[in-house]
Design a protein around this motif. Structure first.
Motif, short mmCIF file in Angstrom:
data_model
loop_
_atom_site.label_atom_id
_atom_site.label_comp_id
_atom_site.label_asym_id
_atom_site.label_seq_id
_atom_site.Cartn_x
_atom_site.Cartn_y
_atom_site.Cartn_z
N TRP A 110 1.71 14.16 30.50
CA TRP A 110 0.64 15.62 30.09
C TRP A 110 -0.13 15.01 31.50
CZ3 TRP A 110 1.52 20.42 29.50
CH2 TRP A 110 2.09 20.89 28.80
N LEU A 111 -0.54 15.23 32.75
CA LEU A 111 -1.79 15.41 33.50
C LEU A 111 -2.92 16.43 32.77
CD1 LEU A 111 0.80 14.32 36.26
CD2 LEU A 111 -0.22 13.14 34.72
N LEU A 112 -4.06 15.66 33.36
CA LEU A 112 -5.13 16.59 33.85
C LEU A 112 -5.18 17.18 34.74
CD1 LEU A 112 -7.79 18.12 32.31
CD2 LEU A 112 -9.13 15.81 32.41
N CYS A 113 -5.35 18.52 35.28
CA CYS A 113 -5.50 19.02 36.63
C CYS A 113 -6.78 19.47 37.22
CB CYS A 113 -4.54 19.33 36.67
SG CYS A 113 -2.58 19.03 36.89
N VAL A 114 -7.92 19.36 37.37
CA VAL A 114 -8.80 20.03 38.07
C VAL A 114 -8.85 20.22 39.30
CG1 VAL A 114 -11.27 20.49 37.72
CG2 VAL A 114 -10.23 18.83 35.37
N GLY A 115 -9.37 21.13 39.17
CA GLY A 115 -8.43 21.69 40.79
C GLY A 115 -8.44 20.66 41.44
N ASN A 164 -3.74 17.22 21.81
CA ASN A 164 -2.48 17.39 21.79
C ASN A 164 -1.81 16.28 22.88
OD1 ASN A 164 -2.51 18.71 19.33
ND2 ASN A 164 -2.28 20.83 20.52
N CYS A 165 -1.95 16.56 24.10
CA CYS A 165 -1.52 15.73 24.75
C CYS A 165 -1.37 14.64 24.66
CB CYS A 165 -2.17 16.15 26.07
SG CYS A 165 -1.76 17.60 26.64
N VAL A 166 -3.16 14.04 24.42
CA VAL A 166 -2.93 12.27 23.78
C VAL A 166 -1.40 11.69 22.86
CG1 VAL A 166 -4.43 10.51 22.25
CG2 VAL A 166 -5.38 12.07 24.36
#
Length: 602
Positions: A110-115, A164-166
């Motif tokens: 999982w990646l965190l994507c912001v803009g 959950n992603c962690v």
């Protein structure tokens, strides 16, 4: 040097508007503007924005040079995205992406994507800090960022998805209730569902301890050294020692710190050259002798023997070989039998650890006679060689000789003083390897060090008879009792970024006591050129602000002081409780860098 809170601040949009306008061309963040910037300036973060319908936040960027927050984007979409989704729809420099995300070939992280600015693998390196009262999270990714959510519901959605992603990235399992029980077991389900845990141990600590804060520290002594320091060995008697590649430097212990270089012993005349870079120094036999452990010739973090040095004469007494049943073996680490064992001049045993071995070595032969031959072999007094897979990394002993062991998979095991064959209690891992462990003299608290945080655990529990025990004497959770969750001790994202991208926590310690009834007062760890100190009382108080605003997940404490140095720190430790004076509530803090040793008083 100051409290970490001074480096943070509430987000002030009014001060940030002008900065936002100046940077609007690079901050507004459409796909096409980001693509244009890449063509002008070279590779940047991945280009594909979150999908239509994604939730939106206000994004802030911390400007270190101005020590202030600025608005990066007034309204920007965010989402958690699978690595495969991102790669299929993006044009990005793979080396740059992999350096940040460390994607592996099989699991779809999982990646965190912001803009268009942020594509980060979801793990502890983000240094995520939660502010439930501000509906805000701060984190590190090629800088320090903050996301402010428009509602408490949106904030809670993010925190739930993040945890959950962690979990999924750490254990490569879907974050279902069944899998959480599979990883943590029913006994420790509170570690992933803190609402189901027993918090009474923290509440009891709050009732019995006064409000604690780390006081200001005053530098008392600083000594310049001729050689690069490898390790620090503090004594509880007259002297402490700094070990370099080729010598041991002795300093006088005083109530205000280490003062005046007393003597220097050159490490030479050895029959082997494998001790040229000692990585561990351990005082034994009333602090008259020192054991020096060095990596083997192949450069691996294991040793085939250990050197015994007489500190008065400066001569090598023996180079002990590690053997079991006549077969040479290796050791990763050694430590004393107990917290006070180095003060016992008659003791001839010490503990050893390797990837799959935990044992006690004896410098006497099987008939009890001290060996004095040229190349003596240590007697395997007791211990156990485990099946492959334990991956032991570090260990420490309590005041009565029980042992705590940290592993590469993050597990921390507690062994009673009567047997090394089977752990009484095994704490589950949180996904980060344990690189160092310490334990209080009474065995009630364990401190584990990972690359990005410390983990503090209580070993106390109530057995079926209603008696209070520790996890060293009985199996925690075996009778269905709820157990306390651990506390995490972290740097704020601002301080973590200032410490440096590749800098890691190392050598977390309690302050040092060797008598029952005396309490450890502080916790200390080194990271980059920072020494970081927490007040132990403060950490144990269940209702201070760090914990009130924690939101979901394990609670983290950010109430620390930083002691900065110009060079990276080798080790930071408090001197023995013997050196506490009426003028200070704590023994002096010793900070060793490769070229200097500095003493501080609280």
């Amino acid at each position: 040097m100051g409290a970490s809170e001074s480096r943070e601040g509430r987000l002030d949009d009014s001060e940030a508007e002008e900065e936002e306008e100046e940077n609007s061309s690079s901050s507004q963040g459409s796909y096409h503007s980001a693509r244009s910037d890449k063509e002008k300036t070279g590779p940047r973060t991945p280009l594909r924005p979150p999908q239509p319908g994604s939730q939106k936040v206000k994004l802030y960027h911390y400007i270190s040079a101005k020590t202030k927050w600025v608005v990066a984007e007034k309204l920007v979409p965010w989402e958690f995205m699978r690595e495969s989704e991102f790669q299929e729809g993006s044009e990005v420099d793979d080396d740059e992406y992999m350096d940040e995300a460390e994607g592996s070939g099989h699991f779809d992280h999982w990646l965190l994507c912001v803009g268009t600015r942020i594509r980060a693998k979801v793990d502890q390196r983000l240094q995520m800090k939660f502010y439930s009262d501000q509906q805000r999270v701060d984190f590190v990714f090629q800088g320090v960022w903050a996301m402010r959510f428009p509602s408490q519901e949106d904030y809670k959605d993010f925190t739930t998805e993040y945890h959950n992603c962690v979990f999924e990235n750490s254990y490569q399992l879907e974050a279902t209730e069944e899998n959480k029980v599979k990883v943590f077991g029913k006994d420790f389900i509170g570690w992933v569902k803190p609402q189901d845990a027993d918090e009474s141990i923290w509440e009891d600590a709050e009732e019995t301890l006064e409000q604690g804060q780390v006081k200001d520290l005053k530098q008392t002594y600083i000594d310049e050294l001729n050689e690069g320091i490898r390790s620090l060995a503090l004594g509880a008697k007259d002297n402490s020692f700094l070990v370099s590649d080729s010598r041991v430097e002795a300093f006088r212990n005083t109530p205000t710190g280490l003062q005046g270089k007393k003597a220097s012993v050159r490490l030479g005349g050895s029959s082997s050259d494998s001790f040229s870079t000692p990585k561990k120094a351990m005082l034994i036999r009333g602090e008259a002798n020192m054991m020096l452990l060095s990596p083997a010739k192949d450069g691996k973090n294991h040793s085939t023997n250990v050197r015994q040095l007489d500190l008065e004469s400066g001569k090598t007494v023996a180079e002990w070989k590690f053997e079991k049943d006549g077969t040479p073996i290796t050791m990763r680490d050694v430590t004393n039998d107990s917290k006070s064992a180095q003060l016992d001049s008659s003791l001839s045993t010490f503990l050893g650890l390797d990837d799959n071995r935990l044992c006690r070595w004896d410098m006497r032969d099987r008939h009890g006679i001290v060996q004095d031959i040229a190349s003596p072999v240590l007697n395997w007094n007791e211990g156990h060689q485990f099946a492959r897979g334990t991956n032991f990394q570090c260990f420490a002993s309590t005041g009565d000789g029980a042992v705590v062991v940290g592993s590469k998979d993050g597990k921390i095991r507690l062994y009673g003083k009567t047997s090394m064959r089977q752990a009484k209690t095994a704490f589950p891992g949180l996904g980060s390897p344990i690189t160092h462990v310490d334990v209080t003299y009474d065995g009630h608290w364990v401190l584990g060090t990972t690359d990005t945080y410390l983990i503090l655990m209580s070993t106390l529990f109530i057995d079926k008879d209603g008696s209070m025990k520790t996890g060293f004497t009985g199996r925690m959770g075996s009778k269905g009792h709820k157990l306390a969750t651990p506390r995490l001790l972290k740097l704020t994202p601002v301080d973590a970024f200032a410490a440096g991208k590749n800098q890691k926590f190392h050598g977390g310690h309690f302050s040092w006591v060797t008598e029952g009834g005396r309490e450890e007062r502080h916790l200390v760890v080194s990271v980059g050129n920072y020494t970081v100190i927490w007040d132990f009382k403060r950490v144990k108080q269940s209702q201070h602000n760090c914990y009130k605003n924690a939101g979901e997940g394990l609670k983290s404490c950010y109430c620390y002081k930083i002691v900065p140095k110009e060079d990276n720190i080798v080790d930071s430790m408090f001197m023995h409780d013997n050196f506490v004076t009426g003028k200070s509530p704590e023994a002096p803090l010793i900070v060793a860098t490769p070229k200097h040793v500095t003493s501080f008083n609280i």
